[in-house]
Structures are given as C-alpha cells and as structure tokens.
Design an enzyme around this catalytic site. Sequence first.
Site, PDB file in Angstrom:
ATOM      1  N   GLU A  72      21.934  86.496 -21.964  1.00 29.42           N
ATOM      2  CA  GLU A  72      21.638  88.155 -22.738  1.00 29.42           C
ATOM      3  C   GLU A  72      21.054  88.729 -21.809  1.00 29.42           C
ATOM      4  O   GLU A  72      19.316  88.280 -22.526  1.00 29.42           O
ATOM      5  CB  GLU A  72      22.278  88.343 -24.350  1.00 29.42           C
ATOM      6  CG  GLU A  72      22.717  90.225 -24.456  1.00 29.42           C
ATOM      7  CD  GLU A  72      23.065  90.151 -25.636  1.00 29.42           C
ATOM      8  OE1 GLU A  72      24.571  91.544 -25.101  1.00 29.42           O
ATOM      9  OE2 GLU A  72      22.853  89.615 -26.212  1.00 29.42           O
ATOM     10  N   HIS A 143      19.780  98.502 -16.761  1.00 27.66           N
ATOM     11  CA  HIS A 143      21.182  99.489 -16.658  1.00 27.66           C
ATOM     12  C   HIS A 143      20.688  99.981 -15.068  1.00 27.66           C
ATOM     13  O   HIS A 143      21.577 101.044 -14.973  1.00 27.66           O
ATOM     14  CB  HIS A 143      22.336 100.293 -17.479  1.00 27.66           C
ATOM     15  CG  HIS A 143      22.330  99.338 -19.245  1.00 27.66           C
ATOM     16  ND1 HIS A 143      23.178  98.680 -18.973  1.00 27.66           N
ATOM     17  CD2 HIS A 143      22.063  99.880 -19.934  1.00 27.66           C
ATOM     18  CE1 HIS A 143      23.140  98.134 -19.939  1.00 27.66           C
ATOM     19  NE2 HIS A 143      22.601  99.056 -20.506  1.00 27.66           N
ATOM     20  N   ASP A 169      27.919  98.707 -19.298  1.00 32.04           N
ATOM     21  CA  ASP A 169      27.324  99.939 -19.766  1.00 32.04           C
ATOM     22  C   ASP A 169      26.997 100.381 -17.881  1.00 32.04           C
ATOM     23  O   ASP A 169      26.002 101.715 -17.200  1.00 32.04           O
ATOM     24  CB  ASP A 169      25.957 100.096 -19.384  1.00 32.04           C
ATOM     25  CG  ASP A 169      26.245 100.085 -21.461  1.00 32.04           C
ATOM     26  OD1 ASP A 169      27.550  99.666 -22.203  1.00 32.04           O
ATOM     27  OD2 ASP A 169      24.717 100.303 -21.844  1.00 32.04           O
TER      28      ASP A 169
END
Length: 243
Positions: A72, A143, A169
């Site tokens: 992640e 992002h 996102d």
Amino acid sequence: MTLATRPGNIREHAFRGANVAEDIRTKYGFDGDLLRIFAANKGDVVHKWHHYIPIYDRYFARYRGAPVRFLEIGVSKGGSLRMWREYFGPEAVLYGIDIDPACARFDGQAGQVRIGSQDDAAFLAKVVAEMGGVDVVLDDGSHVMAHVRASLAALFPKLATGGLYMIEDMHTGFWKNWGGGYGVPANVFGDLSMIIDDMHRPYHGRADRMPGIGPLVSGVHVHDSIIVLEKDAVFAPVHSQVG
C-alpha cells in the site's frame, strides 16, 4: 495518504449519519466482512469513501487467507494497514510506504512500514525485493499525477503475473493542483486510452504508447475515482470456426 479532497469537499461529502455500515449496505448492497472491519474500527484512523468498500472486496477477496504480497502506497494514520491485516489474514505479507517519517511508528504492527517517496524507483525496487515480490499494489499515496505515473512505471513491471494494480482517489485527475485537469492530457484517465491501444496492438500494429505497462495489461477497469489494472499472461489472439 488520507483521502484526497479539495478545500471544503471533506465537509460537503462527509457522511453525517451515525451508521456507516447501514449507509454502505443500503446504497451499494454490500454486507461482507470488509464492511464490518471498516465500520467497526475503533483503533487507528482509516478514512475511505464508502463506495470503495465493495470495490475493494470485488477485486481483493480472492487473496484472502493466502500469503498475498500486498503493498500500500500511503500509510497516513495507520488504520488502513490494520484493516488489511484483519481482512487478508495472518499469512499476508503487508507493506506500506509513506514519505512522512512519522509513519515509521506503525512499522511492525499490522505490517511493515518503509519511509520513502513513491516516485523514487530505486526505493520502490528495494521494498519489492524485501517483500519477495508483489502481487497487489494499492496506490493511496499523494494522488498527484506525476507521482501516480512514476509509481506505476516502476511497480507494474514488477507485479506478479495474475496480480492487480489499483489506484484510488483519481478524481484528482480533474484537479489542476494535483497536476490534472478536465479534458487535458495531464489527466491520468488519458493514460488508459494509451494502455488500451497497447492491449490491442495485434489489430493495429503500431508501436507501444506505454512501453513496460500497456503490453503487460490484461484488463482495465474504471470505477468512480478508482482505476484497476490486471496483469496476466497475454497471448496473440486467435480465432476458430467450429461446428
């Protein structure tokens, strides 16, 4: 990284009801384990858009109870790694990366945490080597378009066959402050067109537009703010007439 919002958007779209689980069940018809894990969390904060929960389960359920190697990007407040540990189980190899040195305090709890930038290819390669390879990448990092592209270019070729690469996102693709914009080439969704072109190279014969990525993609899925790329063996297409 925390959920990407413009100034004011966190208030505008924040759920104001008391029952998170009921909201997800009612709107999306999902009532799986991940809903319980997310909605009942009392530990480190995990911040997710509600519609992500069934999407996660749709793609990640097959890895539960297995030694999946899960990376992640974005650790933030630590709750996400704890959520994935409970969801995937004790056999999973869980790693999180973050540029914030404060996230090192979560190392060794639900998973391993390494501090570095998602656009540092050498750092990413070192983490993947330490993991023994990677089956699933979830990009919940900055992002920012340039960072998203850099991580994808560095990690997708290292992804195991049969693996998944999920970027979330991605509404930030429409925001200038994140390097995107509506209808502009910088928007990451424009990259999907190039990937799709590369997937169909046998039919048009042109050079790859995203070398190292496009030819390795076996499937593309787009949901609200989420991109999923599948990596699997890709064969030259053949057809038959039978009967």
